[in-house]
Scaffold this active site. Structure first.
Site, PDB file in Angstrom:
ATOM      1  CB  SER A 121      -0.969  -0.005   1.342  1.00  0.00           C
ATOM      2  OG  SER A 121      -1.426  -1.059   1.380  1.00  0.00           O
ATOM      3  CG  HIS A 142      -3.055  -1.012  -3.580  1.00  0.00           C
ATOM      4  ND1 HIS A 142      -3.555   0.384  -3.160  1.00  0.00           N
ATOM      5  CD2 HIS A 142      -2.710  -1.797  -2.412  1.00  0.00           C
ATOM      6  CE1 HIS A 142      -3.864   0.466  -2.192  1.00  0.00           C
ATOM      7  NE2 HIS A 142      -3.355  -0.707  -1.460  1.00  0.00           N
ATOM      8  CD  GLU A 154      -4.602   3.162  -5.697  1.00  0.00           C
ATOM      9  OE1 GLU A 154      -4.689   4.263  -5.714  1.00  0.00           O
ATOM     10  OE2 GLU A 154      -3.781   2.621  -4.979  1.00  0.00           O
ATOM     11  CG  ASN A 192      -3.917   3.350   0.691  1.00  0.00           C
ATOM     12  OD1 ASN A 192      -5.188   3.254   0.872  1.00  0.00           O
ATOM     13  ND2 ASN A 192      -3.218   2.067   0.709  1.00  0.00           N
TER      14      ASN A 192
HETATM   15  N1  NAD Z   1      -5.468  -4.431   5.102  1.00  0.00           N
HETATM   16  C1  NAD Z   1      -5.621  -3.543   4.022  1.00  0.00           C
HETATM   17  O1  NAD Z   1      -6.799  -2.920   4.173  1.00  0.00           O
HETATM   18  C2  NAD Z   1      -4.756  -3.464   2.692  1.00  0.00           C
HETATM   19  C3  NAD Z   1      -5.284  -2.964   1.731  1.00  0.00           C
HETATM   20  C4  NAD Z   1      -4.665  -2.879   0.373  1.00  0.00           C
HETATM   21  C5  NAD Z   1      -3.434  -3.502   0.667  1.00  0.00           C
HETATM   22  N2  NAD Z   1      -2.836  -4.006   1.848  1.00  0.00           N
HETATM   23  C6  NAD Z   1      -1.389  -4.351   1.586  1.00  0.00           C
HETATM   24  O2  NAD Z   1      -1.699  -5.892   1.773  1.00  0.00           O
HETATM   25  C7  NAD Z   1      -0.441  -6.431   2.178  1.00  0.00           C
HETATM   26  C8  NAD Z   1      -0.914  -7.436   3.419  1.00  0.00           C
HETATM   27  O3  NAD Z   1      -1.880  -6.665   4.291  1.00  0.00           O
HETATM   28  P1  NAD Z   1      -2.742  -7.463   5.158  1.00  0.00           P
HETATM   29  O4  NAD Z   1      -3.405  -6.431   5.750  1.00  0.00           O
HETATM   30  O5  NAD Z   1      -3.596  -8.489   4.333  1.00  0.00           O
HETATM   31  O6  NAD Z   1      -1.860  -8.148   6.333  1.00  0.00           O
HETATM   32  P2  NAD Z   1      -2.014  -9.388   7.453  1.00  0.00           P
HETATM   33  O7  NAD Z   1      -1.327  -9.134   8.441  1.00  0.00           O
HETATM   34  O8  NAD Z   1      -3.570  -9.424   7.460  1.00  0.00           O
HETATM   35  O9  NAD Z   1      -1.674 -10.740   6.471  1.00  0.00           O
HETATM   36  C9  NAD Z   1      -0.436 -10.888   6.146  1.00  0.00           C
HETATM   37  C10 NAD Z   1      -0.288 -12.519   5.929  1.00  0.00           C
HETATM   38  O10 NAD Z   1       0.839 -12.893   5.394  1.00  0.00           O
HETATM   39  C11 NAD Z   1       1.448 -13.984   5.924  1.00  0.00           C
HETATM   40  N3  NAD Z   1       2.757 -13.938   5.899  1.00  0.00           N
HETATM   41  C12 NAD Z   1       3.987 -13.468   6.588  1.00  0.00           C
HETATM   42  N4  NAD Z   1       5.124 -13.684   6.312  1.00  0.00           N
HETATM   43  C13 NAD Z   1       5.046 -14.779   5.309  1.00  0.00           C
HETATM   44  C14 NAD Z   1       5.939 -15.464   4.314  1.00  0.00           C
HETATM   45  N5  NAD Z   1       7.320 -15.104   4.270  1.00  0.00           N
HETATM   46  N6  NAD Z   1       5.210 -16.172   3.351  1.00  0.00           N
HETATM   47  C15 NAD Z   1       3.937 -16.380   3.142  1.00  0.00           C
HETATM   48  N7  NAD Z   1       3.152 -15.513   4.021  1.00  0.00           N
HETATM   49  C16 NAD Z   1       3.626 -14.870   5.053  1.00  0.00           C
HETATM   50  C17 NAD Z   1       1.132 -13.846   7.479  1.00  0.00           C
HETATM   51  O11 NAD Z   1       0.938 -15.157   8.098  1.00  0.00           O
HETATM   52  C18 NAD Z   1      -0.235 -13.421   7.098  1.00  0.00           C
HETATM   53  O12 NAD Z   1      -1.252 -14.210   6.983  1.00  0.00           O
HETATM   54  C19 NAD Z   1       0.384  -5.313   2.929  1.00  0.00           C
HETATM   55  O13 NAD Z   1       1.524  -5.095   2.056  1.00  0.00           O
HETATM   56  C20 NAD Z   1      -0.749  -4.351   2.758  1.00  0.00           C
HETATM   57  O14 NAD Z   1      -0.174  -2.806   3.142  1.00  0.00           O
HETATM   58  C21 NAD Z   1      -3.468  -4.119   2.832  1.00  0.00           C
END
Ligand code: NAD
Length: 596
Positions: A121, A142, A154, A192
């Site tokens: 993000s 994204h 995005e 964002n």
């Molecule tokens: N939460 C949101 O609203 C949102 C929206 C758009 C983008 N994002 C982006 O998406 C990405 C993930 O965010 P999230 O909120 O889903 O996080 P989250 O913490 O909910 O999930 C992350 C997952 O990655 C896994 N993980 C960690 N290390 C790993 C590895 N080495 N190999 C495989 N899996 C691994 C974890 O076990 C976890 O299940 C981030 O870059 C975030 O900025 C988040």
């Protein structure tokens, strides 16, 4: 000819990853879904089945479709499983070093022609890409949360991403039923960059006890038509993720203080209060992962009885003014059963207001929302006057005259002389300090702000503005009155912009700055906020409706009072106003409305 994608990989099945898997599998792609451990894999599987089961229950997905969707997903531990995918999207936590390690590994494991994408993000896609030997095949895709619902994607191209990779990914987004905007690699991209300053500001308001979580969220939902309030959205995003995004945006985006994560966020993350996914964040949820909010120790008591606690009885209400707001407010009170005395500056004005109220009530009858009897009863409750002296025995006065401090102060001084003791004196000001008006009287404890939104008969929100001199009894009375009017009253402090404008206008101003910097177009920015965040209007559509002059005035007030450098009005906004481009009302603002 766009590249054919048959099997894709998703790394990380948390909040975003599980949703992205669903999007791919739903659109006929085979997915290799990878996690770090068996436990995390299982959680990802549960999230996916939970989401698809809900879709079946809501009739949005047939059972057979769900089964086919799930059969397309191969759940695996470890990145080695991704050796045969055509594209992989990474959705692990927002840490640059972690993502770089994963990309280096993906580069080793995946086919040479595979596209490597990140769902980051806020981190630099460029910095992630250089961890591989194929930065030209690295791109940002994204998605928005929840991925199966939000239409926007995005697409982030770096200076080295090759054009055919961009084109292939754009075609893939289309196949997924998404709308994509393609942009360059800047912290926070479009949505964002505009969203997180606002979210962080809302957390700051909550942290400063400026308003309750329920009131901040209700204000933005009801005042701006947003699908959810900022604190509920923080819980959905995940507070750890939100913290990292803000922190990165602060560091990458010119150290704008508004992106420095509110201290409360760090405390909540440390305490394990991560939002929905952990079962508790700003709100408490039925269980981890559940969208259902349950009452906790901060939940306000429900019901009218609780609202009326300590409130004074109000039967007769005076409304001073003859403009749009006064007219709407007279109608609202009369319809709710209050006896209303309308005071204007002359019989001619009273006749005009009376006509306007009648026209509006008649519209209600035509639309079947009001019976003729109720219309007549409402009209019968209104007395038309041109003399303030008629307000001697009212229980509440609502002032809705011109937005000029001297005029309002003089009026309140007169009301102080005329009205009986115990009356509640309310101002509808949207930008002046309520305390200035209160101090024009000898009874500041009885003075409060009641900020109605336009059109008052329709908009469900009222901001109840308490000054440092307002008594608890006066606040309770205002809350009880709003409840009787069928409005949601949110209580806040006496600060420039109250809740809604203070949170809304800096975001609009930021959008203007983004346009000014030529990062994106007005159309794409509007799309991003509508399709990525579910906003009813994009920032430029809204600015043109509100009026650029009005927006500039509000933004100036905010800047002057709060001295936040990031609130300084965007030069482009100033120039457009100077040029007479005021929005719809002048035929041209950010868009030309004369040619449509
Ligand atoms: N939460 C949101 O609203 C949102 C929206 C758009 C983008 N994002 C982006 O998406 C990405 C993930 O965010 P999230 O909120 O889903 O996080 P989250 O913490 O909910 O999930 C992350 C997952 O990655 C896994 N993980 C960690 N290390 C790993 C590895 N080495 N190999 C495989 N899996 C691994 C974890 O076990 C976890 O299940 C981030 O870059 C975030 O900025 C988040």
């Amino acid at each position: 000819m766009a590249r054919e994608f048959t099997r894709v990989g998703v790394v990380g099945l948390g909040t975003m990853g599980a949703g992205i898997v669903e999007v791919f599998a739903r659109n006929g792609l085979d997915v290799t879904a990878v996690e770090i451990s068996e436990g995390a894999l299982e959680r990802g599987r549960v999230t996916l089945t939970g989401s698809t089961d809900r879709a079946v229950a809501k009739g949005k997905l047939a059972e057979a479709e769900r089964d086919a969707l799930l059969a397309r997903v191969d759940f695996r531990v470890g990145l080695d499983a991704l050796h045969d995918v055509d594209l992989v999207i990474e959705a692990v936590p927002e840490h640059l070093d972690l993502k770089q390690r994963i990309f280096a590994e993906l580069d080793r494991v995946c086919k040479p022609e595979a596209i490597l994408a990140t769902n980051t993000s806020s981190l630099s896609v460029t910095e992630i890409s250089v961890a591989t030997s194929r930065p030209n095949q690295v791109i940002g895709i994204h998605f928005f949360n929840p991925a199966p619902v939000m239409k926007l994607v995005e697409v982030v191209r770096t200076v080295v991403t090759s054009a055919d990779v961009v084109a292939d990914v754009e075609a893939l987004c289309e196949r997924l039923g998404k709308v994509d905007v393609t942009i360059s690699d800047r912290a926070g991209f479009i949505a964002n960059a505009l969203l997180f300053g606002y979210l962080n500001h809302a957390v700051g308001m909550f942290e400063a006890r400026y308003a309750t979580r329920e009131d901040i969220d209700a204000a933005m939902k009801l005042g701006c038509g947003l699908p959810m309030g900022p604190l509920a959205l923080m819980d959905l995003i995940g507070l750890d993720t939100a913290y990292e995004i803000l922190d990165t945006m602060y560091r990458r985006g010119g150290r704008d203080r508004r992106h420095a994560p509110a201290p409360l966020l760090k405390q909540m993350v440390t305490a394990g209060l991560l939002g929905r996914k952990s079962g508790r964040g700003f709100y408490t949820y039925e269980r981890p992962g559940s969208p259902k909010v349950v009452p906790d120790e901060y939940t306000p008591p429900a019901g009218d009885a609780a609202l009326a606690d300590g409130a004074r009885a109000i039967a007769k209400v005076g409304v001073v003014g003859s403009g749009t707001m006064a007219t709407g407010i007279i109608e609202v009170f009369a319809k709710a059963g209050y006896e209303v005395i309308s005071v204007t500056r002359g019989a001619e004005k009273s006749a005009k207001v009376c006509e306007a109220v009648k026209t509006s009530l008649n519209k209600g009858v035509v639309r079947g929302k009001l019976s003729e009897t109720d219309r007549d009863a409402a009209l019968g409750r209104i007395t038309w006057s041109a003399t303030l002296d008629h307000l001697a025995d009212v229980d509440l006065v609502v002032e809705a005259v011109i937005e000029e401090l001297s005029v309002k102060k003089a009026l309140f001084a007169s009301l102080d002389e005329i009205c009986k003791p115990g009356v509640v004196l309310a101002t509808t000001t949207s930008s002046l300090p309520v305390i200035d008006v209160a101090m024009a009287t000898q009874r500041p404890a009885d003075v409060i702000g009641l900020h109605f939104f336009n059109p008052a008969p329709i908009m469900p929100l009222v901001e109840i503005v308490r000054t440092i001199r307002t008594s608890a009894e006066t606040s309770a009375t205002a809350r009880a009155v709003c409840a009787k009017l069928g409005k949601t009253g949110v209580v806040c402090g006496d600060r420039s912009g109250f809740i809604v404008n203070a949170l809304l206008f800096p975001y609009l101003n930021d959008a203007v700055r983004m346009l000014e910097a030529s990062y994106s177009t007005a159309d794409d920015i509007d799309y991003a906020m509508k399709l990525g965040c579910g906003y009813p209007m994009g920032p430029f559509e809204l600015l043109d409706v509100v009026g650029l002059d009005v927006s500039l005035a509000i933004q100036r007030e905010l800047y002057l009072e709060l001295r936040e450098p990031g609130f300084a009005p965007a030069p482009l906004l100033e120039h457009l106003v100077t040029a007479g481009y005021l929005g719809r009302k002048s035929g041209r603002g950010f868009r030309d409305h004369t040619r449509r």
